[in-house]
Design an enzyme around this catalytic site. Sequence first.
Site, PDB file in Angstrom:
ATOM      1  N   LYS A  24      10.824  29.111   2.476  1.00  0.00           N
ATOM      2  CA  LYS A  24      12.184  28.580   2.445  1.00  0.00           C
ATOM      3  C   LYS A  24      12.396  27.500   3.506  1.00  0.00           C
ATOM      4  O   LYS A  24      13.156  26.547   3.284  1.00  0.00           O
ATOM      5  CB  LYS A  24      13.202  29.719   2.619  1.00  0.00           C
ATOM      6  CG  LYS A  24      13.328  30.614   1.400  1.00  0.00           C
ATOM      7  CD  LYS A  24      13.764  29.818   0.181  1.00  0.00           C
ATOM      8  CE  LYS A  24      13.946  30.640  -1.063  1.00  0.00           C
ATOM      9  NZ  LYS A  24      14.408  29.843  -2.226  1.00  0.00           N
ATOM     10  N   TYR A  38       7.918  34.480   2.922  1.00  0.00           N
ATOM     11  CA  TYR A  38       9.134  34.047   2.226  1.00  0.00           C
ATOM     12  C   TYR A  38       9.952  33.115   3.123  1.00  0.00           C
ATOM     13  O   TYR A  38      10.412  32.050   2.675  1.00  0.00           O
ATOM     14  CB  TYR A  38       9.967  35.262   1.822  1.00  0.00           C
ATOM     15  CG  TYR A  38      11.231  34.917   1.072  1.00  0.00           C
ATOM     16  CD1 TYR A  38      11.179  34.469  -0.246  1.00  0.00           C
ATOM     17  CD2 TYR A  38      12.476  35.030   1.678  1.00  0.00           C
ATOM     18  CE1 TYR A  38      12.342  34.145  -0.938  1.00  0.00           C
ATOM     19  CE2 TYR A  38      13.638  34.722   0.994  1.00  0.00           C
ATOM     20  CZ  TYR A  38      13.572  34.279  -0.308  1.00  0.00           C
ATOM     21  OH  TYR A  38      14.717  33.953  -0.994  1.00  0.00           O
ATOM     22  N   GLY A  93      14.315  37.542 -13.167  1.00  0.00           N
ATOM     23  CA  GLY A  93      15.519  37.361 -13.968  1.00  0.00           C
ATOM     24  C   GLY A  93      15.431  38.169 -15.248  1.00  0.00           C
ATOM     25  O   GLY A  93      14.351  38.604 -15.672  1.00  0.00           O
TER      26      GLY A  93
END
Length: 326
Positions: A155, A151, A36
């Site tokens: 998830k 990943y 971010g």
Amino acid sequence: MHVLITGGAGFIGSHLVEHHLRCGDSVHAVDNLTTGRVENIASFLGDHRFRFDEADILTWGDLEKATIWADRIYHMAAVVGVFKVLEDPIRVLSINIAATERLLRMATTGQWKPQIVIASSSEIYGPTSSDLLREDDILYVRSGARSRWNYAISKLADEAFGLSYARQHDIPVCMARLFNTVGLRQTGRYGMVVPRFIDQALRDEPITIFGGGAQTRSFCDVRDTVAALALLASTPQASGEIVNVGNDREISINDLADLVCQRAGKNSVGRKHMSYAEAYGQQYDDILRRRPSLEKLRALTGFRHRWSLEDSLDEMIAHYRERQDK
């Protein structure tokens, strides 16, 4: 309404911040700024309804207080992007899974049960050959799978935690499987294809296509993604459900490169194909097709898209050109 957004300085998180401030809500964003950027939320920092904390939710001391304060929580924090995932596969597993469990655990400590949306991923569908991906499809991971699937595994674990907390603690949790979101504030730095193609086209550089380019993706404008997430959060029937969020228009990566060049007026720009080993420095299992069934999303919320891929590209191209001119 009080809204907590983890990963709130990220690409999608910052658009969620903007959406809820426009709705008149009070918003608390937290982000460790690994992927971010403060620039994504800089225009909101002067708003008295907005608060930002630079922190890691794995260790953030105010997480319990923030979850008790919130009426709605969007859990967007995660290690994302192909390059990041391949660079540190252990961190992907430990952070993505542990952070989700800690957030859910904190959300059960108060008397109030906040609406929670957990960002999952279309990566969960794995190396399937299906032409349309549905939430009730059987999922599989190859034995001894390469670290690029960490990943997806993380998830899947997040979804399992979300479903378990929803059932055991009766809290309204929805898991949103996101498909290839695009729009302003997205960067190509971590492997995102659309901003990378736009940047190369505007620099009159050859468009670099990983693999053969026949693989297809379905791109959704971030504003549509945010609208869908907000609808899911406010829909009681979505609690305890896994829902695809994206756009069901399918396009090959080769055709995407052509479309980017067409919208940018750069049809003379060449193409350069790279093997996955060249691009990522290791072997990489790609998914040949990734097109979501949106039947469940539409049935639950009545959602309809407002922006086309061309709309997204035009806005992003104009923004990139404006930055180049400064």
